[in-house]
Design an enzyme around this catalytic site. Structure first.
Site, PDB file in Angstrom:
ATOM      1  N   SER A 223       0.844  -1.190   0.000  1.00  0.00           N
ATOM      2  CA  SER A 223       0.000   0.000   0.000  1.00  0.00           C
ATOM      3  C   SER A 223       0.877   1.237   0.000  1.00  0.00           C
ATOM      4  CB  SER A 223      -0.904   0.029   1.239  1.00  0.00           C
ATOM      5  OG  SER A 223      -0.159   0.380   2.403  1.00  0.00           O
ATOM      6  N   ASP A 224       0.390   2.323  -0.613  1.00  0.00           N
ATOM      7  CA  ASP A 224       1.048   3.596  -0.394  1.00  0.00           C
ATOM      8  C   ASP A 224       0.898   3.931   1.086  1.00  0.00           C
ATOM      9  OD1 ASP A 224       2.390   5.960  -0.793  1.00  0.00           O
ATOM     10  OD2 ASP A 224       1.147   6.615  -2.475  1.00  0.00           O
ATOM     11  N   TRP A 225       1.784   4.770   1.595  1.00  0.00           N
ATOM     12  CA  TRP A 225       1.873   4.980   3.039  1.00  0.00           C
ATOM     13  C   TRP A 225       0.582   5.614   3.573  1.00  0.00           C
ATOM     14  CZ3 TRP A 225       5.340   2.237   1.357  1.00  0.00           C
ATOM     15  CH2 TRP A 225       6.449   1.826   2.082  1.00  0.00           C
ATOM     16  N   GLY A 227      -2.303   4.316   2.890  1.00  0.00           N
ATOM     17  CA  GLY A 227      -3.311   4.116   1.859  1.00  0.00           C
ATOM     18  C   GLY A 227      -4.161   2.886   2.031  1.00  0.00           C
TER      19      GLY A 227
END
Length: 816
Positions: A223-225, A227
């Site tokens: 995941s994006d941070w 996200g």
């Protein structure tokens, strides 16, 4: 080796241990992995950690950004950069490098466009694949990002990208498909946004159907941070790793979901196996050789020179001969703008400035004048000083561009214009000295109504720590310019196909323009541009003499017809002259960079194949090729294709009749598509875009501006005031930008486990006016989570002693 993991241990692998580390399992000998940004240089933080590029990081080579490297159209050079990035990551014991970024530049206003390659998916995919091959050759996993349809920074964590399947497949997934199939990255980062109503990190169509089943990806989806939305839904859909450390509550949710039958244990096993495979493939820490910083700086300079695009050169003013007396004007010559702001920001090993190097370039520096204030504040004294400096020299070289606030993660650009102070400076200097050269520093394109005031224009993009030397190499002819634009320079922002819709400010970002992005729009509609896609001048000239084409490949002969050696980028496009599905007039089908001595000719072969002719057919849910006649076009850029050949393609389906509902798209009339036409393209009505109702966990904090709670409204005003002050200082406040754009649920993903979903619900109650009930819920949730975390941590250390707190019953084996 087969490692028998408990249910809890497998679940724990799917969430981070810290801001940058995955969770280790010491009793099984499973170590943590270290993840780090970034796409054009390693950003490893060893002290205070954040995901926005704020705290200090270890020194690393800052290479030109992807937007610059894309102008080389040179996968071999991109792979060389990737090898250097991988070597530096390995030397710093980084296991996963978070890059490259390869989102399509839907609009030139995209705040993070400097991190991305192109408006064209073939060019972006080929270059990104080269980066991945280079990085992974050094034993470091590459992590291409952000998958998918992540086109704007505003509201990026809550926005829903509403896009039809054909456009999604042909534009926004195509580059990722190339990377996965050609370079086999070991990791991939999902995007913050929703795609057609579903968060990207828990999107079964994207992560399982497309990425894993169709393309064969078998790595870790990170995941994006902050996200991650629903860790259980993510694991079921193919999302592997939730970053950063969201606490052990996520692990407990996964365990509970398996026990309750909401998550198949086989899905949890698959995700855990992906993490363990990544760990097993990682280089042993401390085994990488030391990096030659000087060699990497020299590489960065070579890449910067090759990335620069010569846009104008009237009367062959460039290159400047040795001994030419020049005035260097512009603050960027003294304090270079060499990278963008945000998570990709690199702490460079050194930083060159034009003023420091011009003395060794062969030019004679007669004067320097800063010319303008960096924040755009008018200053007549600086302007007059610059005009005086330009009056008594042979050539005035102006270093103009965009400042640090103009391009940043977390915010999109508001304009394509240079600040007025810089334009006034150029006009005044050119009136005094007509031999005026403009050198641009910017991560993207700018409007150029001032073009007539400059005899020559060189766009250096963001050239990294050695960019100054690369620019001087081109200005003096030490390097013959060979950069070609990887994006279109429009005449004005209003000409862009999504000008009235970008960035979207509601719940949804509607991709109403469909396939007609960048040159696909301009080439089809005939809307004039300042400089077309693929354009770039050289100090030599090239002639195209022959083209032979089949459905499988095109052979193009090109000759250096000038007096100096140079490199040309042969570009091949495909055009469908007969009726069929709506499509752009021209689409890039392949390219080849070739270096030629004066008078030398070469015949290059550009592969085509089905990918050059196909379209995604929504009715059959598959790629199809309309049979019939196509034209293969070749030349130096999209608007100059002197060679053409007709090929007959057998195809898989007959040409489709025009659907009257898609007439707007058949005519590429996409700047103001009506609701009915967009619904026909989508195959369903577009969802409501307006914000409405009480605030929820997935609403952005900036919606507190209209919250029922006075406390929430006050909090919003404080954050907005901080943001305005940062803009006045000329420095983007990335932390405030992130806070305003993030949803409330991200509080539970970015606080190291202190806040769980129940506490987030309490916060939402507070902002909706129920202060005391909300506050009480927050306190209860935090205390409960602390107690549960202690029990869960004990169970991870000693499963036999964990008791019923987590019921971590041992299950099956997972390979590592």
């Amino acid at each position: 080796m087969i490692v028998p993991l408990t249910l809890l241990e497998k679940a724990a692998l799917l969430t981070g241990k810290s801001v940058w580390e995955t969770r280790d399992l010491p009793r099984h000998g499973v170590r943590s992995l270290w993840l780090a940004d970034g796409p054009h240089g390693v950003r490893k933080q060893t002290g205070s950690a954040d995901h926005l590029g704020l705290a200090e990081s270890l020194p690393a080579t800052c290479f030109p950004t992807a937007a610059a490297v894309a102008n080389t159209w040179d996968p071999a050079l991109a792979e060389e950069v990737g090898r250097a990035l991988g070597a530096e990551a390995a030397a710093q014991d980084v296991d996963v490098l978070l890059g490259p970024g390869l989102n399509i530049k839907r609009s030139p206003l995209g705040g993070r466009n400097f991190e991305y390659f192109s408006e064209d998916p073939l060019l972006a995919g080929r270059l990104a694949a080269a980066y991945v091959r280079g990085i992974q050759s050094q034993g470091v996993a590459a992590c291409p990002k952000h998958f998918a349809a992540n086109s704007q920074e505003l509201l990026r964590m809550v926005s829903d990208s509403v896009v039809d399947e054909r456009t999604l497949r042909e534009l926004y997934l195509r580059a990722f498909e190339i990377v996965v199939r050609e370079a086999r990255p070991r990791a991939l980062m999902s995007a913050y946004n929703r795609v057609n109503g579903v968060y990207a990190h828990e999107h079964p169509h994207l992560l399982t159907t497309v990425l894993r089943d169709e393309w064969g990806f078998d790595g870790v989806v990170v995941s994006d941070w902050g996200g991650s939305n629903d860790v259980v839904a993510a694991a079921a859909a193919g999302g592997t790793l939730e970053m950063p450390a969201a606490g052990l509550d996520s692990a407990r949710q996964l365990v509970a979901a398996v026990r309750d039958g909401r998550l198949a244990e086989s899905d949890l096993d698959a995700r855990a196996a992906e993490v363990l495979t990544l760990v097993a493939a990682a280089r042993e820490p401390g085994t990488a050789p030391r990096v030659d910083a000087d060699a990497h700086h020299a590489l960065a300079r070579r890449v910067a020179a090759r990335s620069a695009v010569l846009l104008k050169n009237d009367d062959a003013l460039l290159p400047l001969a040795p001994g030419t007396r020049v005035a260097v004007i512009g603050d960027f010559a003294r304090t270079p703008r060499y990278q963008g702001a945000g998570s990709s920001a690199v702490n460079p090993t050194r930083l060159d400035a034009v003023l420091d190097l011009v003395g060794s370039s062969g030019l004679t520096l007669s004067a320097f004048a800063p010319g303008f204030r960096r924040d755009g504040t008018p200053d007549d004294a600086l302007l007059h000083e610059a005009v005086d400096a330009a009056a008594d020299v042979e050539v005035a070289v102006l270093f103009l561009g965009l400042d640090e606030v103009a391009e940043s993660e977390g915010v999109d650009r508001s304009t394509l214009a240079l600040v007025d102070a810089q334009v006034r400076l150029l006009t005044a200097v050119a009136a005094t000295n007509p031999c005026t050269v403009v050198v641009l520093s910017a991560g993207g394109v700018v409007e150029m109504p001032w073009l007539g005031s400059a005899r020559a224009v060189l766009h250096g993009y963001l050239g990294g720590q050695a960019g100054a030397g690369g620019l001087l190499d081109v200005l003096t002819g030490a390097v013959t310019p060979s950069g070609r634009l990887a994006e279109t320079v429009p005449v004005r922002l209003a000409d862009t196909p999504c000008a009235t819709r970008f960035p979207a400010r509601g719940r949804t970002a509607e991709y109403r323009e469909g396939l007609f992005v960048g040159y696909r729009y301009y080439a089809t509609t005939g809307v004039p541009v300042t400089f077309p896609f693929g354009y770039g001048l050289s100090y030599t000239t090239f002639g195209y003499t022959s083209l032979a084409a089949t459905p499988e490949s095109a052979e193009v002969t090109v000759t250096n017809t000038g007096a100096v050696a140079g490199a040309e980028v042969v570009q091949v496009y495909v055009h469908r002259p007969t009726p069929g599905v709506p499509r752009p007039a021209r689409a890039l089908a392949g390219f080849a960079r070739v270096e030629l001595a004066p008078g030398e000719s070469a015949t290059v072969t550009v592969p085509l194949g089905d990918a050059a002719f196909r379209h995604w057919d929504v009715a059959t849910g598959a790629w199809q090729v309309e049979r019939g006649e196509y034209r293969v076009l070749a030349g130096p850029h999209v608007d100059d294709l002197p060679l053409s050949a007709t090929v007959e393609v057998p195809g898989t389906v007959p040409p489709a009749p025009l659907d009257p509902a898609l007439a707007w798209y058949a005519a590429a009339d996409v700047r103001d598509v009506p609701d009915a036409a967009f619904a026909a393209l989508l195959g369903r009505p577009a969802p409501p875009a307006a914000w409405s109702g009480a605030l929820g966990p997935n609403d952005a904090l900036q919606r507190m501006a209209a919250a029922r709670s006075r406390v929430a409204r006050l909090a919003y005003r404080v954050l907005a005031r901080r943001l305005r002050r940062s803009e006045t200082r000329g420095e983007p406040d990335l932390n405030t930008l992130f806070l305003l754009n993030m949803p409330f649920r991200a509080v539970g993903k970015m606080t190291g486990g202190w806040v769980d979903a129940a506490a987030v619900d309490g916060l939402v109650r507070i902002v909706n006016g129920a202060f005391w009930r909300g506050a009480a819920a927050v306190v209860r949730a935090v205390l409960r989570t602390r107690r549960a975390d202690r029990r869960t941590a004990r169970a991870l250390q000693d499963p036999a002693a964990g008791g019923d707190a987590v019921r971590a019953d041992a299950v099956g084996g997972t390979s590592c």
